[in-house]
Design an enzyme around this catalytic site. Sequence first.
Site, PDB file in Angstrom:
ATOM      1  N   ASP A 306       0.833  -1.204   0.000  1.00  0.00           N
ATOM      2  CA  ASP A 306       0.000   0.000   0.000  1.00  0.00           C
ATOM      3  C   ASP A 306       0.871   1.258   0.000  1.00  0.00           C
ATOM      4  O   ASP A 306       2.074   1.203   0.242  1.00  0.00           O
ATOM      5  CB  ASP A 306      -0.902  -0.033   1.250  1.00  0.00           C
ATOM      6  CG  ASP A 306      -1.998   1.038   1.230  1.00  0.00           C
ATOM      7  OD1 ASP A 306      -2.324   1.559   0.146  1.00  0.00           O
ATOM      8  OD2 ASP A 306      -2.528   1.352   2.317  1.00  0.00           O
ATOM      9  N   GLU A 309       2.454   5.076  -4.103  1.00  0.00           N
ATOM     10  CA  GLU A 309       2.443   6.014  -5.262  1.00  0.00           C
ATOM     11  C   GLU A 309       3.733   6.812  -5.322  1.00  0.00           C
ATOM     12  O   GLU A 309       4.138   7.157  -6.437  1.00  0.00           O
ATOM     13  CB  GLU A 309       1.225   6.925  -5.164  1.00  0.00           C
ATOM     14  CG  GLU A 309      -0.104   6.207  -5.334  1.00  0.00           C
ATOM     15  CD  GLU A 309      -0.494   5.321  -4.150  1.00  0.00           C
ATOM     16  OE1 GLU A 309      -0.079   5.673  -3.015  1.00  0.00           O
ATOM     17  OE2 GLU A 309      -1.148   4.296  -4.348  1.00  0.00           O
ATOM     18  N   ASP A 419      -9.272   3.027  -2.863  1.00  0.00           N
ATOM     19  CA  ASP A 419     -10.309   3.519  -1.946  1.00  0.00           C
ATOM     20  C   ASP A 419     -11.586   3.997  -2.633  1.00  0.00           C
ATOM     21  O   ASP A 419     -11.850   5.193  -2.731  1.00  0.00           O
ATOM     22  CB  ASP A 419      -9.746   4.667  -1.104  1.00  0.00           C
ATOM     23  CG  ASP A 419      -8.547   4.223  -0.287  1.00  0.00           C
ATOM     24  OD1 ASP A 419      -8.296   3.012  -0.217  1.00  0.00           O
ATOM     25  OD2 ASP A 419      -7.869   5.096   0.278  1.00  0.00           O
TER      26      ASP A 419
END
Length: 663
Positions: A306, A309, A419
């Site tokens: 996770d 980015e 999300d």
Amino acid sequence: MIQKYSFENSIPTDSVVMDIPVSTKMPEYLTVVKEEKHIIYHMKRQDIVYGLGEATRGINKRGYIYSSNCSDECSHTEEKQSLYGAHNVLFVKGKRNFGLFVDTSQRVTFDIGYTDMDQLLIRVENGGFDLYLVEGESLDEIVAEFRGLIGQSYIAPKWAFGYQQSRWGYKSEEDIRNVASQYEQADMPLEAIYLDIDYMERYKDFTINTETFPQFEQLVSDMKEKGIHLVPIIDAGVKIEKGYEVYEEGVEKGYFCKTEDGEYFTAGVWPGKCHFPDFMDKDARIWFGSKYSFLIDKGIDGFWNDMNEPALFYTDKGVKEFFEFADTLRGENLDIDKVFALRDKMEHLSNNEEDYRSFYHKLNGKMICHDQVHNLYGYFMTRAAREAFDLLYPDREILLFSRASCIGSHRYGGIWTGDNCSWWSHLLLNIKMMPSLNMCGYLYTGADIGGFGCNISEELMIRWIQFGVFTPLFRNHSALGTREQELYRFKNQDVMRNILKLRYSLIPYLYSEYLKAAFQNTMLFRPLAFAYPEDAHCEQVEDELLLGESLLLAPVYEQNARGRYVYLPEKMLCIKYRSLTDMEQTVYEKGHHYIKAGLEECIFFIRPNRLLVLGNEANRTTELKEEAYQVIGFEAEEAVYELWNGYVVKNGLRKPKKKCYTL
Ligand code: MIG
């Protein structure tokens, strides 16, 4: 046929696995303005543009502008131009069909009839790129060629096709045991429970909170005994903390990203201030990847990566500027402009462009600014883990998927789509995104079932799992603070249970079609227009999909709907599934129909002369028994279904195992 054109691409992405000689002759229908880095195609009114993988809006991307810029974007509303992935590929269907892949680590903008309705304009924002043009007859063929170019998709372990439960909010061993036993008591299948950031000691990667998880290994093995895998999260940022091994080692060996002055770059994420592993550096990759052993050695065999980015909540510089600005407003009568300015400053603390420009990676001995390779970061984190697994555990199948991605990472793991929210529109987005993701090689993929943010209604949950049963990653996940959405919490437990049981009986087919898609570079989910190119109406249908060679899906995705309109491009057999022992079968002619589907009814269709092999009732993938499989289909005197039920590895090469079924 694939043509490659090169425009001073200096940063290798490893997105492509084939060596294609560079051509100079551009076909007349494409214009490349070299200086501006523009690629222009004049769209005919009827042209359709597919692709872009993880992006908002429809399957046909025409009519909007998108940008590949891996973003920690927690609100997937339709004006958003970027989500977590950078998937720079388009497939144009028109008089002439072709695909365009812009191979670059840089940000790319795809203006698909937004500025000018008839013009497709691709703009590479910075740096060089390689352009691949894939020409062929059908879209299926073009996608397959492209997929060959980028290499074989990751194959997830079979257990990862089971139903999985996750929630950001499981805080302790008891919470996990409770989820397992509630599913058991409800006689609902369950194959995995996810560990979100709370299993770690203050959000430090490769640690365990021993207060809340005092007997982690015991927990893992107790769960394994029940056939339930635990899947921990790994975040990109490494906490700065004296004595924390991962931090100390990374600093000592120089494995973290640096600023211009040679200091380690610091930004705040979950644990507070962090350094960021330099995944572009091979040594750093091997190092970080080998850290997963901490958990693998405790019996773990699956991970989700996770915040890669990477998400940056703040930097000291940003915070300082924010306070300075806030100070100038202290004691003032705040008018609307000032309030907004203050709020904007606060918002821009996170994932700030300037921060992305302020740190560097080591690539082939050179320092390279993060903003040049931003879109590769998550991809190379996935790669770090997979390369280490292959090296250290060559015989083990380890589940891995990531949030951020770039074309190429599909060889190393899957992705989930981040999300989303418990909205009907996000169920529809989930449906529409699946084929686009498949085009880019992401086969092991899916959305947070039930939606991550916001509160779910029971009806939405039912409709969402009725679609989720068809997606390879079938994981119910939700955010802290939202309504709890484990399936045993709802009133209509029978309905939930029956849908989960359907999932397990679909696994033989789903896994088989998955293997075919991986080995043959085909798509698991296809828009109707791919399979029925002569049928112009199919181009208009975006809420039905083909799944593998036999099925057509027409999920219900609207509140209070007790049925839906379905377009059938040919005569098909409708399965109205209520339970494994109650499946209504009706043949419908080609054309438009209104098909009733009560809340407890999951509808799908079988194409003529195609078969569906259904598994027996099971609560775990290991309980599926081939001798108990059934076959359904229609008009199938001659139909044969080849079930790919696994693969063998010989001399490092994987070969599928096949078995034929007839009616
Ligand atoms: O900023 O780990 O997308 O699935 O539950 C939120 C907590 C961080 C974002 C992921 C989500 C996960 C959450 N993470």
